[in-house]
Design an enzyme around this catalytic site. Structure first.
Site, PDB file in Angstrom:
ATOM      1  CG  PHE A 124    -108.876 -80.012  23.256  1.00 53.83           C
ATOM      2  CD1 PHE A 124    -108.795 -79.157  22.181  1.00 53.83           C
ATOM      3  CD2 PHE A 124    -109.128 -79.464  24.519  1.00 53.83           C
ATOM      4  CE1 PHE A 124    -108.949 -77.788  22.341  1.00 53.83           C
ATOM      5  CE2 PHE A 124    -109.279 -78.107  24.689  1.00 53.83           C
ATOM      6  CZ  PHE A 124    -109.194 -77.262  23.599  1.00 53.83           C
ATOM      7  CG  HIS A 247    -107.360 -74.285  31.467  1.00 59.47           C
ATOM      8  ND1 HIS A 247    -106.119 -74.160  30.876  1.00 59.47           N
ATOM      9  CD2 HIS A 247    -108.215 -74.673  30.486  1.00 59.47           C
ATOM     10  CE1 HIS A 247    -106.230 -74.457  29.586  1.00 59.47           C
ATOM     11  NE2 HIS A 247    -107.488 -74.765  29.322  1.00 59.47           N
ATOM     12  CG  LEU A 257    -108.519 -70.466  28.963  1.00 62.65           C
ATOM     13  CD1 LEU A 257    -108.114 -71.387  30.092  1.00 62.65           C
ATOM     14  CD2 LEU A 257    -109.782 -70.972  28.302  1.00 62.65           C
ATOM     15  NE  ARG A 291    -108.725 -78.369  29.907  1.00 59.13           N
ATOM     16  CZ  ARG A 291    -109.753 -77.735  29.392  1.00 59.13           C
ATOM     17  NH1 ARG A 291    -110.768 -77.421  30.171  1.00 59.13           N
ATOM     18  NH2 ARG A 291    -109.779 -77.416  28.131  1.00 59.13           N
ATOM     19  CG  HIS A 357    -111.163 -73.638  33.122  1.00 59.69           C
ATOM     20  ND1 HIS A 357    -111.311 -72.451  32.450  1.00 59.69           N
ATOM     21  CD2 HIS A 357    -111.437 -74.615  32.218  1.00 59.69           C
ATOM     22  CE1 HIS A 357    -111.659 -72.697  31.196  1.00 59.69           C
ATOM     23  NE2 HIS A 357    -111.759 -74.003  31.035  1.00 59.69           N
ATOM     24  NE  ARG A 401    -114.823 -78.814  31.425  1.00 56.27           N
ATOM     25  CZ  ARG A 401    -114.401 -78.033  30.414  1.00 56.27           C
ATOM     26  NH1 ARG A 401    -114.768 -78.287  29.176  1.00 56.27           N
ATOM     27  NH2 ARG A 401    -113.626 -76.997  30.652  1.00 56.27           N
TER      28      ARG A 401
HETATM   29  C1  LIG Z   1    -112.439 -68.955  29.304  1.00 57.06           C
HETATM   30  C2  LIG Z   1    -113.158 -70.252  29.126  1.00 57.06           C
HETATM   31  C3  LIG Z   1    -112.908 -71.046  28.014  1.00 57.06           C
HETATM   32  C4  LIG Z   1    -113.565 -72.266  27.851  1.00 57.06           C
HETATM   33  N1  LIG Z   1    -113.313 -73.022  26.731  1.00 57.06           N
HETATM   34  C5  LIG Z   1    -114.011 -74.172  26.538  1.00 57.06           C
HETATM   35  C6  LIG Z   1    -113.843 -74.933  25.337  1.00 57.06           C
HETATM   36  O1  LIG Z   1    -113.107 -74.566  24.431  1.00 57.06           O
HETATM   37  N2  LIG Z   1    -114.562 -76.074  25.213  1.00 57.06           N
HETATM   38  C7  LIG Z   1    -115.415 -76.513  26.168  1.00 57.06           C
HETATM   39  O2  LIG Z   1    -116.040 -77.549  25.984  1.00 57.06           O
HETATM   40  N3  LIG Z   1    -115.596 -75.799  27.306  1.00 57.06           N
HETATM   41  C8  LIG Z   1    -114.927 -74.643  27.501  1.00 57.06           C
HETATM   42  N4  LIG Z   1    -115.125 -73.924  28.653  1.00 57.06           N
HETATM   43  C9  LIG Z   1    -116.189 -74.326  29.566  1.00 57.06           C
HETATM   44  C10 LIG Z   1    -117.542 -73.930  28.972  1.00 57.06           C
HETATM   45  O3  LIG Z   1    -117.392 -72.790  28.178  1.00 57.06           O
HETATM   46  C11 LIG Z   1    -118.575 -73.647  30.050  1.00 57.06           C
HETATM   47  O4  LIG Z   1    -118.649 -74.735  30.936  1.00 57.06           O
HETATM   48  C12 LIG Z   1    -119.942 -73.444  29.420  1.00 57.06           C
HETATM   49  O5  LIG Z   1    -119.882 -72.464  28.412  1.00 57.06           O
HETATM   50  C13 LIG Z   1    -121.007 -73.076  30.423  1.00 57.06           C
HETATM   51  O6  LIG Z   1    -122.205 -72.871  29.711  1.00 57.06           O
HETATM   52  P1  LIG Z   1    -123.592 -72.705  30.439  1.00 57.06           P
HETATM   53  O7  LIG Z   1    -124.620 -72.561  29.365  1.00 57.06           O
HETATM   54  O8  LIG Z   1    -123.767 -73.760  31.447  1.00 57.06           O
HETATM   55  O9  LIG Z   1    -123.444 -71.334  31.241  1.00 57.06           O
HETATM   56  P2  LIG Z   1    -122.927 -69.883  30.817  1.00 57.06           P
HETATM   57  O10 LIG Z   1    -122.536 -69.776  29.404  1.00 57.06           O
HETATM   58  O11 LIG Z   1    -121.951 -69.477  31.846  1.00 57.06           O
HETATM   59  O12 LIG Z   1    -124.242 -69.021  30.975  1.00 57.06           O
HETATM   60  C14 LIG Z   1    -124.869 -68.818  32.219  1.00 57.06           C
HETATM   61  C15 LIG Z   1    -126.085 -67.970  32.003  1.00 57.06           C
HETATM   62  O13 LIG Z   1    -126.822 -67.895  33.206  1.00 57.06           O
HETATM   63  C16 LIG Z   1    -127.209 -66.565  33.440  1.00 57.06           C
HETATM   64  N5  LIG Z   1    -127.425 -66.430  34.868  1.00 57.06           N
HETATM   65  C17 LIG Z   1    -126.628 -66.813  35.886  1.00 57.06           C
HETATM   66  N6  LIG Z   1    -127.222 -66.543  37.063  1.00 57.06           N
HETATM   67  C18 LIG Z   1    -128.418 -65.987  36.779  1.00 57.06           C
HETATM   68  C19 LIG Z   1    -129.490 -65.486  37.556  1.00 57.06           C
HETATM   69  N7  LIG Z   1    -129.460 -65.483  38.889  1.00 57.06           N
HETATM   70  N8  LIG Z   1    -130.572 -64.969  36.924  1.00 57.06           N
HETATM   71  C20 LIG Z   1    -130.620 -64.933  35.570  1.00 57.06           C
HETATM   72  N9  LIG Z   1    -129.643 -65.396  34.779  1.00 57.06           N
HETATM   73  C21 LIG Z   1    -128.556 -65.916  35.389  1.00 57.06           C
HETATM   74  C22 LIG Z   1    -126.071 -65.742  32.874  1.00 57.06           C
HETATM   75  O14 LIG Z   1    -126.487 -64.423  32.625  1.00 57.06           O
HETATM   76  C23 LIG Z   1    -125.781 -66.534  31.605  1.00 57.06           C
HETATM   77  O15 LIG Z   1    -126.682 -66.152  30.601  1.00 57.06           O
HETATM   78  C24 LIG Z   1    -114.480 -72.704  28.828  1.00 57.06           C
HETATM   79  C25 LIG Z   1    -114.725 -71.908  29.936  1.00 57.06           C
HETATM   80  C26 LIG Z   1    -114.065 -70.714  30.106  1.00 57.06           C
HETATM   81  C27 LIG Z   1    -114.343 -69.915  31.350  1.00 57.06           C
END
Ligand SMILES: Cc1cc2nc3c(=O)[nH]c(=O)nc-3n(C[C@H](O)[C@H](O)[C@H](O)COP(=O)(O)OP(=O)(O)OC[C@H]3O[C@@H](n4cnc5c(N)ncnc54)[C@H](O)[C@@H]3O)c2cc1C
Length: 591
Positions: A124, A247, A257, A291, A357, A401
């Site tokens: 990566f 990205h 993506l 990136r 991204h 990142r």
């Molecule tokens: C398309 C894509 C591909 C990616 N691929 C990779 C990868 O291969 N490897 C890597 O390391 N990273 C990757 N990333 C980045 C990584 O996936 C994200 O940074 C990470 O998943 C975020 O996780 P999180 O738990 O912080 O939040 P999220 O998974 O975004 O979850 C947020 C949660 O908060 C809840 N929420 C938000 N606001 C509220 C509210 N007001 N009240 C109640 N609930 C709320 C939502 O419902 C959700 O459950 C990718 C990102 C994207 C967009």
């Protein structure tokens, strides 16, 4: 419509976790297993959180494919961050990585396997062996659905541990007492339109990213930065918000993506002359440079007239990998290319452009997830409040990142915050502290104003204006002049957000209400981003200025802190000292 304050229904928990993505559910698992009462709120069903969309992998120096170790991983992460990452947090994350990934494996996460049964790892961007010598295979992958596999594994474990999920609940505001301690949240039950007070001894924000403040984004529609809005309104600063990752490979026109894993597997970027242009910009790492670097190189090619088709994109070629590899390692990518770009990558290249991204900045925390507020140069822990995952700035990603370091960040710091809360819990076994009425009223007033307003601005119109302003003023390449105009544009839109209304006032699952409330968070994120960016007069990581093309360590090796009130800025030093090893001093960032 909305109940009077005194009659608001209340619930009490040891811990309220806002967000059911990878970070929230890794944390809640730790808490529920220790026997604490845990409520996890999510705007959507947990397994629909944006983590589910993560494709490429999760990094850990397992060394399954060739020699690797956490120290090399740490070096790559510090360099990837353009030296803005805190080296104590980076050391912690990289050391913990193998343990955190094996733990997921033991939870049942279905990683791809090598012939000898070990976890399959792919290369990566920016991940190297021996301090930048050559690419290394460090990304542990479950085909191109790594986040999907991770989120489902964590959800199942949480169900087994009896975590209580509040599905389709939206947290609105933090509840604080006069000392500033956080005592829970107000929350909207979307199904009924009712508002609750959720009292908690500890509150964890895990609300993910906010990429939806741009018009073109790889992020889910729910990524509206609610946790950041909640923190900003409560007077807590947001850190390093000028740093947003583009990205390199969003599908041109659609934004969806295409994982960097495609380039990890051997895919290459070409301009209209069929030239593999990354060889010119990054002779060693080529298409697998970090990136920010690849996105800028693509932008340059397009600006200098070497874009493909109508000149607005370049292409990602992978047919040379062969149909078998594409179908085995990148099945979802093929599906996305066929559905969104109308090309089958087994035969034809995919048109791609850099697309917003990931947010590197967020709510400032230490390695236990405790939120740190710095005012007038003095840092203090905000009692009872934690932030983890993409909404937090811990800060392991600094100014840029590395791919696969975010999924790692979720599980390492989700677990760390969970452990910290469990370990300190006995002292906080006391009853829930009284919540001042004024704190609840503040939140209710906000909602009531929205509910009662019958004319004003439309949510969609103001939202679009914010997204267009960010897209125009805050792109891959920036200038101070353009950013300053962006500040005016966004600050000009802020009063309109105060004046939004929705016509349909029905209570039951009213998405107009939810979208209006989300916009009040998005404006905070947009203000933080554009103001922080307009004031940093250097280029570092993802913040690239045409008029200040060099990094300026003398003046700018420091974190930005933005305060909502008065859109005020402060700065604080970067933690250059790791936990146990020597510091990596800043040097030029070439690949
Ligand atoms: C398309 C894509 C591909 C990616 N691929 C990779 C990868 O291969 N490897 C890597 O390391 N990273 C990757 N990333 C980045 C990584 O996936 C994200 O940074 C990470 O998943 C975020 O996780 P999180 O738990 O912080 O939040 P999220 O998974 O975004 O979850 C947020 C949660 O908060 C809840 N929420 C938000 N606001 C509220 C509210 N007001 N009240 C109640 N609930 C709320 C939502 O419902 C959700 O459950 C990718 C990102 C994207 C967009």
């Amino acid at each position: 419509m909305v109940a009077a304050t005194k009659s608001l229904p209340r619930r009490q928990f040891d811990v309220v976790v806002v967000g059911a993505g990878g970070a929230g559910m890794r944390c809640s698992l730790q808490l529920a297993q220790a026997g604490l009462s845990v409520a996890v709120l999510s705007k959507v069903f947990p397994t629909r959180s944006h983590t589910v969309a993560a494709q490429g992998g999760v990094s850990a120096s397992l060394g399954n494919m060739s020699e690797d170790n956490w120290y090399w991983h740490m070096y790559d992460t510090v360099k990837g961050s353009d030296w803005l990452g805190d080296q104590d947090a980076i050391e912690f994350m990289c050391r913990e990585a193998p343990h955190a990934v094996y733990e997921l494996e033991h939870f049942g996460m279905p990683f791809d396997r090598n012939a000898d049964g070990t976890i399959y790892q792919r290369p990566f961007g920016g991940h190297t062996a021996n301090f930048g010598e050559k690419p290394v295979q460090r990304a542990c992958a479950a085909a191109d659905r790594t986040g999907h596999a991770m989120l489902h594994t964590l959800y199942q474990r949480n169900v087994a541990a009896r975590t209580q999920f509040f599905v389709e609940w939206m947290a609105l505001d933090l509840l604080r007492n006069e000392q500033g301690d956080v005592l829970g949240v107000t929350a909207l039950e979307m199904e009924t339109g009712d508002i609750y007070v959720l009292e908690a001894k500890q509150t964890v924000l895990a609300t993910g990213g906010a990429g939806r403040i741009w018009a073109a984004s790889t992020n889910a529609f729910i990524n509206t930065g609610d946790g950041l809005g909640m923190a900003a309104r409560a007077g807590i600063p947001l850190q390093d918000m000028e740093f947003w990752q583009f990205h390199p490979t969003g599908v041109a026109g659609a934004g969806v993506l295409i994982t960097e894993g495609v380039r990890g597997e051997g895919g290459i970027l070409l301009n209209k002359d069929g030239e593999r242009f990354m060889e010119r910009y990054a002779p060693t790492l080529k298409d697998l440079a970090p990136r920010d670097f690849v996105s800028r190189s693509m932008d340059q090619e397009i600006k200098e007239g070497r874009g493909c088709g109508d000149g607005s994109y370049v292409v990602l070629k992978l047919d040379h990998l062969g149909a078998e590899t594409i179908q085995k390692r990148l099945p979802s990518i093929r599906e996305i290319a066929i559905k969104f770009a109308n090309v089958d990558p087994i035969k034809d290249p995919i048109p791609v452009v850099p697309t917003i991204h990931y947010q590197m900045g967020g709510i400032p925390t230490n390695i236990y997830g405790q939120v740190i507020s710095t005012i007038g140069g003095e840092s203090n822990i905000v009692n009872g409040l934690y932030a983890i995952g993409e909404c937090a700035a811990t800060s392991v990603h600094g100014a840029n990142r590395l791919g696969t370091n975010s999924l790692l960040d979720l599980i390492v710091f989700g677990r760390s915050a969970g452990n910290f809360i469990v370990n300190q819990h006995p002292e906080r076994q006391h009853a829930h502290q009284p919540i001042p009425q004024s704190s609840i009223d503040y939140s209710l007033d906000r909602v009531n104003k929205l509910e009662t307003r019958t004319s004003g601005e439309k949510t969609q119109d103001v939202g679009n204006a914010i997204r267009m302003a960010m897209q125009h003023h805050c792109g891959v390449f920036r200038t101070i002049d353009l950013l300053k105009k962006g500040v005016d544009a966004i600050e000009g839109l802020a009063p309109q957000v105060e004046n939004i209304y929705f016509k349909d006032k029905s209570k039951v699952f009213n998405t107009a209400r939810v979208e209006a409330l989300e916009l009040t968070n998005m404006i905070e994120v947009a203000r933080a981003t554009i103001t922080s960016a307009a004031n940093r007069t250097e280029s570092r990581g993802a913040h690239a200025l045409n008029d200040h093309p060099e990094r300026d360590d003398e003046n700018w090796l420091r974190h930005t802190l933005w305060f909502s009130e008065g859109s005020r800025l402060e700065y604080k030093p970067v933690q250059m000292k790791p936990l146990t090893v020597e510091s990596f001093p800043p040097k030029a960032r070439t690949f």
